[in-house]
Design a protein around this motif. Sequence first.
Motif, PDB file in Angstrom:
ATOM      1  N   ASN A   1     -86.791  19.960  57.685  1.00 18.41           N
ATOM      2  CA  ASN A   1     -87.156  19.379  58.798  1.00 18.41           C
ATOM      3  C   ASN A   1     -86.073  18.384  59.491  1.00 18.41           C
ATOM      4  O   ASN A   1     -85.804  18.184  60.436  1.00 18.41           O
ATOM      5  N   THR A   2     -85.464  17.701  58.323  1.00 14.87           N
ATOM      6  CA  THR A   2     -84.322  16.487  58.628  1.00 14.87           C
ATOM      7  C   THR A   2     -83.004  17.183  59.280  1.00 14.87           C
ATOM      8  O   THR A   2     -82.677  16.788  60.364  1.00 14.87           O
ATOM      9  N   LYS A   3     -82.928  18.589  58.663  1.00 16.76           N
ATOM     10  CA  LYS A   3     -81.668  19.115  59.067  1.00 16.76           C
ATOM     11  C   LYS A   3     -82.062  19.780  60.644  1.00 16.76           C
ATOM     12  O   LYS A   3     -80.912  19.810  61.389  1.00 16.76           O
ATOM     13  N   LYS A   4     -83.107  20.207  60.947  1.00 18.95           N
ATOM     14  CA  LYS A   4     -83.573  20.801  62.127  1.00 18.95           C
ATOM     15  C   LYS A   4     -83.525  19.776  63.123  1.00 18.95           C
ATOM     16  O   LYS A   4     -83.027  19.657  64.418  1.00 18.95           O
ATOM     17  N   LEU A   5     -83.910  18.467  62.692  1.00 23.68           N
ATOM     18  CA  LEU A   5     -84.019  17.307  63.799  1.00 23.68           C
ATOM     19  C   LEU A   5     -82.797  16.373  64.138  1.00 23.68           C
ATOM     20  O   LEU A   5     -82.330  15.974  65.145  1.00 23.68           O
ATOM     21  N   PHE A   6     -81.761  16.345  62.863  1.00 22.22           N
ATOM     22  CA  PHE A   6     -80.564  15.937  62.811  1.00 22.22           C
ATOM     23  C   PHE A   6     -79.412  16.829  62.469  1.00 22.22           C
ATOM     24  O   PHE A   6     -79.336  16.942  61.046  1.00 22.22           O
ATOM     25  N   PRO A   7     -78.865  17.627  63.232  1.00 23.62           N
ATOM     26  CA  PRO A   7     -77.966  18.599  62.721  1.00 23.62           C
ATOM     27  C   PRO A   7     -76.908  18.092  61.948  1.00 23.62           C
ATOM     28  O   PRO A   7     -76.198  18.831  61.232  1.00 23.62           O
ATOM     29  N   LYS A   8     -76.580  16.784  62.074  1.00 16.61           N
ATOM     30  CA  LYS A   8     -75.234  16.331  61.151  1.00 16.61           C
ATOM     31  C   LYS A   8     -75.642  16.504  59.768  1.00 16.61           C
ATOM     32  O   LYS A   8     -74.600  16.505  59.010  1.00 16.61           O
ATOM     33  N   TYR A   9     -76.814  16.466  59.410  1.00 17.38           N
ATOM     34  CA  TYR A   9     -77.136  16.508  57.861  1.00 17.38           C
ATOM     35  C   TYR A   9     -76.720  18.080  57.427  1.00 17.38           C
ATOM     36  O   TYR A   9     -76.802  18.205  56.113  1.00 17.38           O
ATOM     37  N   THR A  10     -76.454  18.954  58.262  1.00 18.45           N
ATOM     38  CA  THR A  10     -76.237  20.471  57.953  1.00 18.45           C
ATOM     39  C   THR A  10     -74.809  20.259  57.214  1.00 18.45           C
ATOM     40  O   THR A  10     -74.496  21.172  56.322  1.00 18.45           O
ATOM     41  N   GLY A  11     -73.897  19.363  57.718  1.00 21.53           N
ATOM     42  CA  GLY A  11     -72.613  19.532  57.082  1.00 21.53           C
ATOM     43  C   GLY A  11     -72.608  18.737  55.606  1.00 21.53           C
ATOM     44  O   GLY A  11     -71.368  18.931  55.245  1.00 21.53           O
ATOM     45  N   ILE A  12     -73.546  18.202  55.353  1.00 23.88           N
ATOM     46  CA  ILE A  12     -73.484  17.538  53.799  1.00 23.88           C
ATOM     47  C   ILE A  12     -73.860  18.708  52.968  1.00 23.88           C
ATOM     48  O   ILE A  12     -75.041  19.430  53.312  1.00 23.88           O
ATOM     49  N   HIS A  13     -73.398  18.766  51.671  1.00 21.57           N
ATOM     50  CA  HIS A  13     -73.679  19.669  50.763  1.00 21.57           C
ATOM     51  C   HIS A  13     -75.045  19.647  50.523  1.00 21.57           C
ATOM     52  O   HIS A  13     -75.512  18.591  50.208  1.00 21.57           O
ATOM     53  N   SER A  14     -75.851  20.765  50.274  1.00 24.10           N
ATOM     54  CA  SER A  14     -77.334  20.609  49.904  1.00 24.10           C
ATOM     55  C   SER A  14     -77.479  19.760  48.757  1.00 24.10           C
ATOM     56  O   SER A  14     -78.688  19.196  48.706  1.00 24.10           O
TER      57      SER A  14
END
Length: 409
Positions: free
Chosen positions: A76-89
Motif C-alpha cells: 500500500n505504501t508503494k501505491k500511495l507513494f510511488p517514490k518507494y518503488t525505486g527502493i530495492h524491496s
Amino acid sequence: MITAYKYKLRPTQAQAAQIDEWLELLRMQYNYRLAERFNWYEATRCPINACSIVSCSIAPIVEQPDYYWQKRDLLNTKKLFPKYTGIHSQVLQNCIERVKKAFDRYFKVDVSGKRSGKPRFKGRGRYRSFTYPQIKQACIQNNRITLPKIGEVKIIVHRPIPDGFKIKTAQVIKAADGYYVTLTLEDKSVPILKLDLNTEKTVGIDMGLKDFLITSDSKTVPIPQFARKAERDKKKLNKVVSRRKNKASKRRRKAITRLAKHYQKVSRQRQNFHYNTAKELICDYDIIAYEDLNVKGLAKTRMSKSILDAGWSEFLSIVERKAENAGRLTIAVNPYGTSQVCSNVDCGASVPKTLADRWHSCPHCGLELDRDVNAAINIKNIAVGRTGIKAQVMPYAIAGFTEKPALYP
C-alpha cells in the motif's frame, strides 16, 4: 567464521543523490512504522474491564502492526507513494526489521535482565545506512561494486576478500567524509580455534584514568585523551554552528559537516589506539584477565568525561573479540575490593584507601607497590583460581569476592 570488511565508496553525483534520497525515504518510513506501533500500544494498554476516554481512542482498534503486518503493508505504501518503488524491496523490508528490533528491545529484557530505552523518531540526517540482506557473490569486479537499483559504484578495495568467504550482506553507510560499504563475510570451513594456552603467560590488567591500563607485570600504557586534547577545536566549530541561525542555509550545513568530521577524527584516533593496544596484549599473553566494570554507572560520576574519553567498554570488547580469533582466553573479574586488598598471597589483608591514595603500603606484610599494580595482581590471582591453574591464590580470590575482603585476616 563471520567477519566484516569495510570499504570506501566513490559514487558519482547522481549515485550520491540517489543514496541520499533512499536514506530520507527510509527515515520517513521508519518513523511512520514506529508511530504505528506506538499508537496501537497506547490504544490497547487500558485494563480489560475499563476504558478511559482520555487515554483511549473511541475508534475501532486495528490489527496489531507487527513485523509481518507492516511488511505486507509496504504494498500500500508503494501505491500511495510511488517514490518507494525505486527502493530495492529487501532494503525496504530491512527498514521494517529495524523497527521491530528497536521495539523489541524496549519491551523485552536482554540476557542480563535489562531493557533499552524508548525508541526515538529519527530527525533529518539521522538515518545514515541501509542494508542489502542478500547480494551477489560476484558483486565486486575490479574497482566496481554492483549495488541493486543503484548500479556500479566505484569502490576502493584496500584489501582483497579472503578465498572461500561468501558475501552475506552489504550495508551502505553515509559518514561525515563520504560513503562506505560494509560487507559481512562468512566461511563455514574455518574451524574454531582450540585453546592451547601457556598458563605462565597470564596477565591481569587494571583500567585507569592516570594511565589507560597497567598490567600485573607493572607495564603501563599512557592514556591518550584524544577528546580532551581536541576540545579547543571542538569549541570553535560549535561556535561556528551556533552562529549560523538559518538552519536551511548551506553555510550551516558546511559548519555541521566540519564538526562531524572533527568527531569522526577523534573516534578513529581512539579506535586505532584501542586496536594497537589490544594487539600488544594478545601477542604477549595467552590469558588476559580484566575488570568487569559497570562503565555506564561510572559514566554518571564526576569523572564521566574522562571515562568516556578513555572508551573502556569499546576497548574491552575489542580485546574479547580479537582474543577469540587468536585462540586466547579472556576472563572478566569482579572488581570489588581488588584495590583495597593486599596482593601478597601470604597476606591478603584489607588496606583501605581513598581515591587519592595512589600507593599501596601494607602494614601487615610490608608490601610496597603502586595501587594499580596491586589491583592488577589481584585480578590476575582471581583469574588463576578460576581457570584451575595450580598456584597459590588468595582464598577470597577463588570465591570471586562473594564476601567482603575485610572478613579475611
